[in-house]
Scaffold this motif. Structure first.
Motif, short mmCIF file in Angstrom:
data_model
loop_
_atom_site.label_atom_id
_atom_site.label_comp_id
_atom_site.label_asym_id
_atom_site.label_seq_id
_atom_site.Cartn_x
_atom_site.Cartn_y
_atom_site.Cartn_z
N VAL A 1 -7.62 5.94 -3.86
CA VAL A 1 -5.98 5.55 -3.45
C VAL A 1 -5.12 5.75 -4.58
CG1 VAL A 1 -4.67 3.54 -2.91
CG2 VAL A 1 -6.60 3.94 -1.54
N VAL B 1 -1.72 7.87 -4.80
CA VAL B 1 -0.49 6.99 -5.48
C VAL B 1 -0.02 7.87 -6.91
CG1 VAL B 1 0.55 4.97 -6.42
CG2 VAL B 1 -0.98 4.94 -4.45
N ARG C 1 3.25 10.01 -7.57
CA ARG C 1 4.54 9.58 -7.35
C ARG C 1 4.76 8.58 -8.73
NH1 ARG C 1 5.97 9.24 -2.01
NH2 ARG C 1 4.28 9.83 -0.52
N LEU C 2 3.77 8.39 -9.61
CA LEU C 2 4.25 7.64 -11.00
C LEU C 2 4.52 8.27 -11.95
CD1 LEU C 2 0.90 5.49 -10.33
CD2 LEU C 2 3.19 4.52 -10.00
N ASP D 1 2.94 5.24 -16.32
CA ASP D 1 2.11 4.36 -15.39
C ASP D 1 0.71 4.85 -15.17
OD1 ASP D 1 5.29 3.75 -13.74
OD2 ASP D 1 4.00 2.33 -14.83
N LEU E 1 -7.81 1.29 -16.16
CA LEU E 1 -8.16 0.43 -15.12
C LEU E 1 -9.87 0.37 -15.07
CD1 LEU E 1 -5.58 0.60 -12.41
CD2 LEU E 1 -5.58 -1.14 -14.30
N CYS F 1 -4.13 -0.80 0.19
CA CYS F 1 -4.85 0.16 -0.27
C CYS F 1 -5.92 0.59 0.59
CB CYS F 1 -5.78 -0.83 -1.39
SG CYS F 1 -5.62 0.10 -2.92
N THR G 1 -4.24 2.76 3.06
CA THR G 1 -3.90 4.30 2.42
C THR G 1 -5.02 5.14 2.67
OG1 THR G 1 -2.21 3.28 0.80
CG2 THR G 1 -3.11 5.48 0.36
N VAL H 1 0.35 7.76 5.21
CA VAL H 1 -0.15 7.85 3.75
C VAL H 1 0.99 7.85 2.71
CG1 VAL H 1 -1.39 9.32 2.10
CG2 VAL H 1 -2.15 8.67 4.28
N ASP H 2 2.27 8.57 3.00
CA ASP H 2 3.51 8.53 2.37
C ASP H 2 3.95 7.14 2.36
OD1 ASP H 2 4.65 11.70 3.11
OD2 ASP H 2 3.15 11.11 1.79
N SER I 1 1.66 4.92 0.47
CA SER I 1 1.75 5.22 -1.24
C SER I 1 2.70 4.94 -1.81
CB SER I 1 0.97 6.49 -1.34
OG SER I 1 1.65 7.51 -0.81
N ARG I 2 4.07 5.16 -1.31
CA ARG I 2 5.08 4.77 -1.79
C ARG I 2 5.24 3.26 -2.24
NH1 ARG I 2 9.19 5.94 2.03
NH2 ARG I 2 8.19 7.41 3.13
N LEU J 1 2.48 1.29 -2.61
CA LEU J 1 1.79 1.15 -3.78
C LEU J 1 2.52 1.38 -4.98
CD1 LEU J 1 -1.58 1.94 -2.18
CD2 LEU J 1 -0.94 -0.32 -2.89
N ALA J 2 2.93 2.72 -5.15
CA ALA J 2 3.92 2.97 -6.52
C ALA J 2 4.90 2.15 -7.11
CB ALA J 2 4.33 4.43 -6.00
N ILE K 1 2.92 -0.73 -8.43
CA ILE K 1 2.29 -0.39 -9.76
C ILE K 1 3.21 -0.03 -10.89
CG2 ILE K 1 0.79 1.52 -11.04
CD1 ILE K 1 -0.63 1.85 -8.31
N GLU K 2 4.43 0.34 -10.42
CA GLU K 2 5.28 0.91 -11.66
C GLU K 2 5.73 -0.27 -12.70
OE1 GLU K 2 8.95 1.86 -9.49
OE2 GLU K 2 7.95 3.92 -9.29
N GLY K 3 5.28 0.19 -14.03
CA GLY K 3 5.75 -0.79 -15.01
C GLY K 3 5.05 -1.86 -15.45
N LYS K 4 3.79 -1.83 -14.67
CA LYS K 4 2.93 -3.01 -15.12
C LYS K 4 1.93 -2.54 -15.82
CE LYS K 4 3.55 -5.85 -11.17
NZ LYS K 4 4.22 -5.22 -10.11
N SER K 5 1.45 -3.58 -16.61
CA SER K 5 0.41 -3.26 -17.49
C SER K 5 -0.94 -3.17 -16.59
CB SER K 5 0.14 -4.40 -18.53
OG SER K 5 -0.35 -5.84 -17.77
N ILE L 1 -2.14 -4.92 -13.21
CA ILE L 1 -2.77 -3.99 -12.09
C ILE L 1 -4.09 -4.28 -11.62
CG2 ILE L 1 -3.19 -1.68 -11.14
CD1 ILE L 1 -1.07 -0.72 -13.32
N PHE M 1 -5.09 -5.54 -7.97
CA PHE M 1 -6.14 -4.89 -6.96
C PHE M 1 -7.47 -5.22 -7.00
CE2 PHE M 1 -3.42 -1.16 -5.57
CZ PHE M 1 -2.32 -1.19 -6.39
#
Lengths: 328, 379
Positions: free
Chosen positions: A20, A24, A27-28, A32, A39, B105, B108, B120-121, B124-125, B127-128, B131-135, B139, B143
């Motif tokens: 997964v 993804v 897109r990152l 990121d 991870l 998840c 997806t 899927v698009d 996944s969008r 999910l993105a 996730i963005e900007g996280k440590s 994350i 998950f």
């Protein structure tokens, strides 16, 4: 049952999530992506095996950028990096670039875009070092670097033959010599930013216009010493779409009416702190005749010679205008 | 397949069903137009003539469990209707993806195995965005990923039949890490405690490197700060490794380097702490002089020990704004090559590209930060 639970967890960790994350990942942003690498070993292995994810190194605003860059370029996954941004990065200087030249040569073979904006410790020496590594470079940006001089540009043109986008904004020591070098070496140049390169004069600029006929974007912001001599020659740039003449206080109707011959103009900025007095409604009409269909941005705040300059007035001349103020 | 089987795709058969079997063995029938919305199922039906009856049920990929299949079919059922407006579809999608991240998840993954790209698009969008900007730690929590260090089987001691000091050292590090993890579990919320743990570890490690093994000579050599910059040709990676060392071999050398980098960080234009950085830069080139080619592979060389030192010291830092991270990155990679293990490769990732914008816990050594660096956080 416990065994099954464990197996489920194991599948989750080792298969599901890595797959997964791979989906993804496209897109990152780079940063990121690197978080993802950290991870788990399985995610790490999965992502590392897709080279297309690792074409960009983003060290913007980071400290220790020089060391980090060297570290990155030594990692196998960045061997084909295409884009490096060190915009406002700190702690990077000529020495780091020299090290890269001597040790990381292979990693830069595919580099197409290099952003050294704000890296003020880099001088011509560093420019020589780094450009000698990335012969395929297309985009070079070194905004606000007061150490860069004509010598650096000499190295650039010698090493990098395929430049199409150059940003020298704020490199106030560059002179007509640099313009000559650019003109002689980059006939395919598409974008040029000379903001605040105050040493440059009409003659240097004219060289560029004559030889870089594919220019689409030209930024002459805060350059008040140019005159119509140069401005008139802009007319030969038939592909010109973006033109920033903010601060062009010597611009007159003559000059602008020549500029009006650039039929593809989409964005034109004519603001000026002290007013571009020489530009009047007359040339706006000329401009409208050729560029009415393409112009979407027109900033005439400061052209006190233009009387009919309300939104409605301008829309009459340029029906597709959307933006009326470029620098806020 | 036989004509009877192919009949399932004749348009005049209005309410046709496709038979699907999930990995758990259960079989269900689904309206044809809904199921055929999935390319994978479509392929099975058309190319292989499967799905026409219970006996010829299409075996779905393992990632598609009954729950996921149900969701996917809901999606297909809605979207395969041709007359819907874009607005309707968008609205449906927005409601559809409102589920917990774990399900998102799984969905997806399942949609991907059925090649249902629009779904899927969509997932996944979503999910993105999550996730963005996280440590990494954040994350992992979202998950439900284990703290990778606990799971990392390479914390198990390596066999050391030749009594290779490097392996000995690595095993010691692993033991220390296991111990720290246990302690962290117990003392999770007590920051003071953890800080003490940090300090103890620093001392332990430094004493280990400086004295215990009897091969401390290397460290002392590389303490010197020559001003000349001879560069030796060495193995490519090693050289690059050496090139980026920030050197300071005194026990608080590391602190100084870190401090200088922190100070440097404070001053936007990089003016601060110039003297420290200057010294450091000399050291970058100095250290290459220290190593003979012969030393590299045969003994535990000072460079290696230095690497390990920083590797450990790094772990004790909370903040990711580091001086040492990148060098250790390089060194750990080199270390890994020698030991033929990819665990350090993982570590090197942790140590490169610290996230500047947020304080990041890399879950390496608890939440305690060395107080003297507490003020270095900025941005």
């Amino acid at each position: 049952m416990e065994g099954e639970g464990e197996e489920q967890t194991s599948i989750w960790n080792k298969e599901t999530v890595p797959k997964v994350m791979k989906i993804v990942s496209t897109r990152l942003a780079q940063r990121d992506l690197i978080s993802l690498l950290l991870l788990s070993p399985w995610i790490h292995r999965t992502l590392i095996s897709y080279p297309s994810l690792w074409l960009s190194i983003d060290l913007r605003e980071m400290n220790n950028a020089g060391d980090r860059l060297i570290a990155a370029l030594s990692l196998p996954r960045y061997q084909h990096v295409k884009q490096i941004s060190l915009e406002f990065a700190q702690d990077i200087d000529d020495d780091h670039l020299e090290v890269i030249k001597s040790k990381c040569l292979g990693s830069l073979q595919d580099l197409e875009s290099l952003n050294l904006n704000g890296c003020q410790k880099i001088s011509d020496k560093g420019i020589e070092a780094i450009t000698s590594c990335c012969l395929k470079l297309k985009v070079f940006s070194i905004y606000w670097n007061v150490r860069a001089a004509d010598e650096g540009v000499k190295h650039l043109v010698k090493n990098c033959k395929y430049i199409v986008d150059l940003n020298f904004s704020g490199c106030k020591h560059l002179s007509d010599k640099s313009l000559q070098l650019v003109a002689d070496n980059y006939p395919e140049l598409e974008s040029l930013n000379l903001t605040r390169c105050v040493k440059m004069t009409d003659s240097g600029l004219q060289q560029v216009f004559v030889k870089c006929s594919f220019l689409q974007s030209l930024n002459l912001y805060a350059l008040s010493s140019f005159t119509d001599e140069a401005y008139k020659k802009i007319s030969v740039l038939s592909h010109l779409k973006f033109l920033d003449l903010c601060g062009a206080q010597n611009l007159s109707d003559d000059g602008l009416s020549c500029i009006a011959k650039c039929k593809k103009l989409v964005s034109l900025n004519l603001t000026c702190l002290f007013g571009i007095v020489g530009v009047t409604d007359k040339c706006l009409e000329a401009l409208s005749k050729s560029c009415a269909n393409t112009m979407t941005t027109l900033d005439v705040n400061g052209c006190i010679g233009i009387k009919r300059r309300s939104r409605d007035d301008l829309l009459k001349l340029f029906p597709y205008l959307r933006c009326f103020k470029v620098h806020s | 397949m036989s004509e009877v089987d192919m009949a399932v795709i004749k348009p005049e058969m209005m309410k046709s069903y496709i038979w699907l079997q999930t990995a758990d063995g259960s079989i269900q029938q689904v309206e044809q137009e809904v199921a055929m919305f999935c390319p994978m199922i479509c392929h099975e039906v058309i190319q292989k003539g499967m799905g026409s009856s219970k006996n010829y049920a299409i075996s779905l990929p393992q990632r598609v469990n009954p729950a996921m299949l149900s969701l996917i079919l809901d999606y297909c059922r809605f979207h395969q209707v041709p007359g819907r407006s874009n607005k309707e579809r968008k609205s449906f999608d927005e409601k559809f993806i409102r589920m917990d991240t774990k399900r998102l998840c799984e969905l997806t993954s399942a949609a991907d195995s059925l090649q249902l790209k629009p779904l899927v698009d969509l997932t996944s969008r979503a999910l993105a965005r999550i996730i963005e900007g996280k440590s990494p730690e954040e994350i992992r929590e979202i998950f439900h990923l284990p703290d990778d260090l606990t799971e990392e089987e390479k914390l198990e001691p390596l066999k050391n039949t030749t009594d290779d000091p490097r392996i000995r050292l690595l095993n010691r590090l692993y033991a220390k890490k296991r111990k720290e993890l246990k302690e962290r579990q117990k003392l999770k919320n007590i920051e003071v405690e953890e800080e003490r743990v940090d300090d103890r570890s620093v001392d332990d490690l430094l004493s280990f490197i400086n004295g215990d093994n009897g091969d401390s000579k290397g460290i002392k050599n590389s303490k010197s700060k020559k001003k000349n910059r001879r560069r030796k040709d060495q193995q490519k990676n090693t050289s690059a490794n050496e090139a980026i060392k920030n050197h300071n071999k005194e026990p608080n050398g590391l602190n100084q380097v870190c401090h200088s980098a922190e100070v440097g960080q404070k001053v936007r234009a990089g003016v601060g702490a110039t003297s420290n950085l200057h010294d450091v830069k000399d050291d970058i080139f100095d250290n290459k002089n220290e190593l003979d080619d012969g030393d590299i592979d045969d003994e535990i060389d000072p460079a290696l020990k230095e690497k390990i030192d920083r590797y450990c010291s790094y772990e004790l830092r909370k903040s990711s704004k580091l001086t040492v991270s990148n060098e250790v990155t390089m060194e750990v990679e080199d270390f890994a090559r020698r030991l033929n293990s990819d665990w350090p490769e993982r570590m090197q990732e942790i140590l490169s590209f610290g996230h500047e914008r947020k304080p990041v816990h890399f879950s390496l050594n608890g939440n305690g930060s060395l107080r003297r660096y507490a003020n270095s956080e900025q941005r």
